[in-house]
Design an enzyme around this catalytic site. Sequence first.
Site, mmCIF file in Angstrom:
data_model
loop_
_atom_site.group_PDB
_atom_site.id
_atom_site.type_symbol
_atom_site.label_atom_id
_atom_site.label_comp_id
_atom_site.label_asym_id
_atom_site.label_seq_id
_atom_site.Cartn_x
_atom_site.Cartn_y
_atom_site.Cartn_z
ATOM 1 N N LYS A 196 0.820 -1.208 0.000
ATOM 2 C CA LYS A 196 0.000 0.000 0.000
ATOM 3 C C LYS A 196 0.857 1.262 0.000
ATOM 4 C CE LYS A 196 -4.172 -1.860 2.129
ATOM 5 N NZ LYS A 196 -5.170 -1.728 3.214
ATOM 6 N N GLU A 197 2.067 1.149 0.545
ATOM 7 C CA GLU A 197 3.006 2.266 0.550
ATOM 8 C C GLU A 197 4.167 1.874 -0.364
ATOM 9 O OE1 GLU A 197 2.316 3.786 5.114
ATOM 10 O OE2 GLU A 197 3.653 2.091 4.747
ATOM 11 N N ASP A 226 7.031 -2.043 10.095
ATOM 12 C CA ASP A 226 6.066 -2.755 10.926
ATOM 13 C C ASP A 226 5.537 -4.014 10.259
ATOM 14 O OD1 ASP A 226 5.962 -1.690 13.408
ATOM 15 O OD2 ASP A 226 3.909 -0.965 13.280
ATOM 16 N N LYS A 403 -0.039 0.418 16.771
ATOM 17 C CA LYS A 403 0.146 0.971 15.423
ATOM 18 C C LYS A 403 1.370 1.893 15.347
ATOM 19 C CE LYS A 403 -4.808 0.619 14.474
ATOM 20 N NZ LYS A 403 -5.200 0.129 15.826
ATOM 21 N N LYS A 404 1.209 3.064 14.727
ATOM 22 C CA LYS A 404 2.353 3.946 14.479
ATOM 23 C C LYS A 404 2.947 4.483 15.780
ATOM 24 C CE LYS A 404 3.768 8.182 12.108
ATOM 25 N NZ LYS A 404 3.361 9.307 11.235
ATOM 26 N N ASP A 428 7.105 10.314 7.375
ATOM 27 C CA ASP A 428 6.415 9.166 6.811
ATOM 28 C C ASP A 428 7.239 8.618 5.646
ATOM 29 O OD1 ASP A 428 4.391 9.359 8.614
ATOM 30 O OD2 ASP A 428 2.999 10.398 7.280
ATOM 31 N N ASP A 430 6.477 8.084 2.694
ATOM 32 C CA ASP A 430 6.216 8.683 1.390
ATOM 33 C C ASP A 430 6.681 10.134 1.330
ATOM 34 O OD1 ASP A 430 4.194 9.379 3.239
ATOM 35 O OD2 ASP A 430 2.885 10.015 1.615
ATOM 36 N N ASP A 626 -0.472 11.889 17.052
ATOM 37 C CA ASP A 626 0.351 13.080 16.857
ATOM 38 C C ASP A 626 -0.213 14.278 17.621
ATOM 39 O OD1 ASP A 626 -1.902 13.116 15.299
ATOM 40 O OD2 ASP A 626 -0.885 13.502 13.406
#
Length: 942
Positions: A196-197, A226, A403-404, A428, A430, A626
Amino acid sequence: MAPGGGDGRRNGEAQANGKHGCACGFPVCACAGAAAVASAASSADMDRVAVAATEGQIGAVNDESWVAVDLSDDLSGDGADDGVAIEDRPVFRTEKIKGILLHPYRVLIFVRLIAFTLFVIWRISHRNPDAQWLWVTSIAGEFWFGFSWLLDQLPKLNPINRVPDLAVLRQRFDRVDGTSRLPGLDIFVTTADPFKEPILSTANSILSILAADYPVERNTCYLSDDSGMLLTYEAMVEAAKFATVWVPFCRKHGIEPRGPESYFELKSHPYMGRSQEDFVNDRRRVRKEYDEFKARINGLEHDIKQRSDAYNAARGLKDGEPRATWMADGSQWEGTWVEPSENHRKGDHAGIVLMLVNHPSHTRQLGPPASADNPLDFSMVDVRLPMLVYVAREKRPGFNHEKKAGAMNALTRCSAVLTNSPFILNLDCDHYINNSQALRAGICFMLGRDSDTVAFVQFPQRFEGVDPTDLYANHNRIFFDGTLRALDGMQGPIYVGTGCLFRRITLYGFDPPRINVGGPCFPALGGMFAKTKYEKPGLEMTTKAAVAKGKHGFLPLPKKSYGKSDAFVDSIPRASHPSPYAEAEAVVATDEATITEAVAVTTAAYEKKTGWGSSIGWVYGTVTEDVVTGYRMHIKGWRSRYCSIYPHAFIGTAPINLTERLYQVLRWSTGSLEIFFSKNNPLFGSTFLHPLQRVAYINITTYPFTALFLIFYTTVPALSFVTGHFIVQRPTTMFYVYLAIVLGTLLILAVLEVKWAGVTVFEWFRNGQFWMTASCSAYLAAVCQVLVKVVFRRDISFKLTSKQPSGDEKKDPYADLYVVRWTWLMVTPIIIILVNIIGSAVAFAKVLDGEWTHWLKVAGGVFFNFWVLFHLYPFAKGILGKHGKTPVVVLVWWAFTFVITAVLYINIPHIHGPGGGKHGGVLGKHAAHRGHHGGGEAYGWP
């Protein structure tokens, strides 16, 4: 006092403190108050707006073309700050917005507030007895709209600009021999799914970091994977190999930007070197190397599977036996396998820490000259690479890996054991570094006057892959250049997840050395909360002997809160004091024991019964970790800074279509509401939070509630044409006067805001259009999801936003933006579009049919309907899957629905009741009865 802030007393104190002003050797240090003032001129006297980059400075430039940053070594101090010598200039300047923009802006805010108050008073005093429920609901909606507007507007009372001065930074920290005394910087890059990334995007991000203009030995990159997949690791191995060519090439020729994919896509290639012919030859060779690198990346998945099949076949595995995934060196991969198996599947695999590039030496290492085997001449170029580390934290069933946020906390501990740099930048996967000076620009705000109270520096997010019309408002310039810039005049911008530079100790729960929430803009307001919290630990606490003895008494939390790793806890003293900045020959241990300890602090069970996720590190319990992490720093009294530079510091990839964009907004809005319904609700934050900063956080955690009232206002006025019940029974002249003032001041405020924020009116319109779409879809879904979570205690799950293109980008680079992928989030906007088209058609039919004779009274309602349709036009264009400037299909579709509805209303009598006009047919005899019971005039409007 002179513009530079210098006087005889200050110079005397600076000389008394020695060359660096402090025993720790840090040139801009909280330990040496006089030296700090001597090294950073006051910014209070600066009241002009930067319009371009000056010598060695980075500023905002209203130009979309690439402009090279002036990195002149001429440090004579001429002209940058009105004749102030460079040694007396600050490392960044604070500049006020022009009064001709700011003063009318502030006045109009209060004018609109008064007009809105009078408008609401008029509405309350003029009831609509024919539709009491409609009147009450509309009053509640207007109260909410006014309240939410006030929450958004008040924190924008004092926007400012801050401009880093790179010439001053170089003069203070860079030595003649090429070494530097800049502090260490750990850069975190996170990825979770290589499908996906895009893996090539992650590789470009890593390459841009390795090529950034920052001292090589003080710049370390950590990649958190991850997914734990060998595909990601081997892609990074290939990136590290290509970096041995790409990084020296960038340094030799001053390449910008330093992400290879973006650089080679430029139509023109600005050259900053000496030999044009040499540059052309080198570029041709590096481009060939990059094409081969991309081919290897694209073939990795096939190569890994083929290699693993060969190894497994050689072992003679029987049916049912697990088939391992094999590395290139013939060892089994410890992470996830191509064919999932026990201890090697998603969410169940061992932790991995691997060094891709070891820590470089502290002296320059020149490359080889050109030869038959090496056509690139790097004999005058430093070919060292920054340290690069691959990290895949351990995952096991039964553990909530968060998660993140959990990945970032694991990286924080791992990096502390390995490099322990005092500053952390998170990106990130991207996002790549678009401006090679970005790291230096950000560090300016950590080393200036009073910067020891700055917890983080937030950069705006910029995106590529967005169509020129920015149909889905992906750039979001109103938020980044408007809201965040304005918050910089208060306590500071909020943390928005990526492109943020942190002071490491703020993640460990430390309080700031001083607190004054009023800041430079409202000192009197913040004075009531001003307080000195604690003194930083003395130098004796950072000595090796003290650390060896385990002296951790100065920690803000008990030692057990940080976990069972003594190596990690022992690293905290060195990160909590400026003295490590001066360690020119800091040794980074990468032996087997250190790597083992780095793996140990990333285990799934490490955080059990610790403060991680609550009082330490990134905060758990919300998908917007965040925002709440930055909030927890602000309520302690820490400040933050906003750093907007040109060329843009970092550039990321926008969501590829409307569906992914809506899911992205759904995740953000849900996380905001989760914060509101948690113990982190800003209503109950400490008194160290600036009052207007609190208002901003209340706004950021309550904005999704707007959906409840906006859906009412986008449907009920249109349905009123059918039912005959209107929000206002009989509007008067004062109603129109108040309404005109409220709307007029809003437009003028918008014009002034786009002027001081540096955005365009078109971007403001696009932002408003997507706000309407998001409010009617993602915001509403977020409210429903969070209410279900609060009432039924059910967790909310989200899918990762996909940014992997699937179309033919060569034929149309924006084709994927218009691929229709159905989602239930689209239902509500479609209903609203249909309701407004049908409502306008019914009003038009009633006028034509003679049911309503005073058609001018309908014009206001019809105009509002078309205003709603105008805002939902990008959504309609997106679901139709059409790309282009001419909205023919959308308009034809709307017109067709409008005409069909009007014709049906006129020609089917029972739709509009008995005697519904001159076409009522046999029912016309009941016209008199209609006038008594159902005519529009009976309701007063229209």
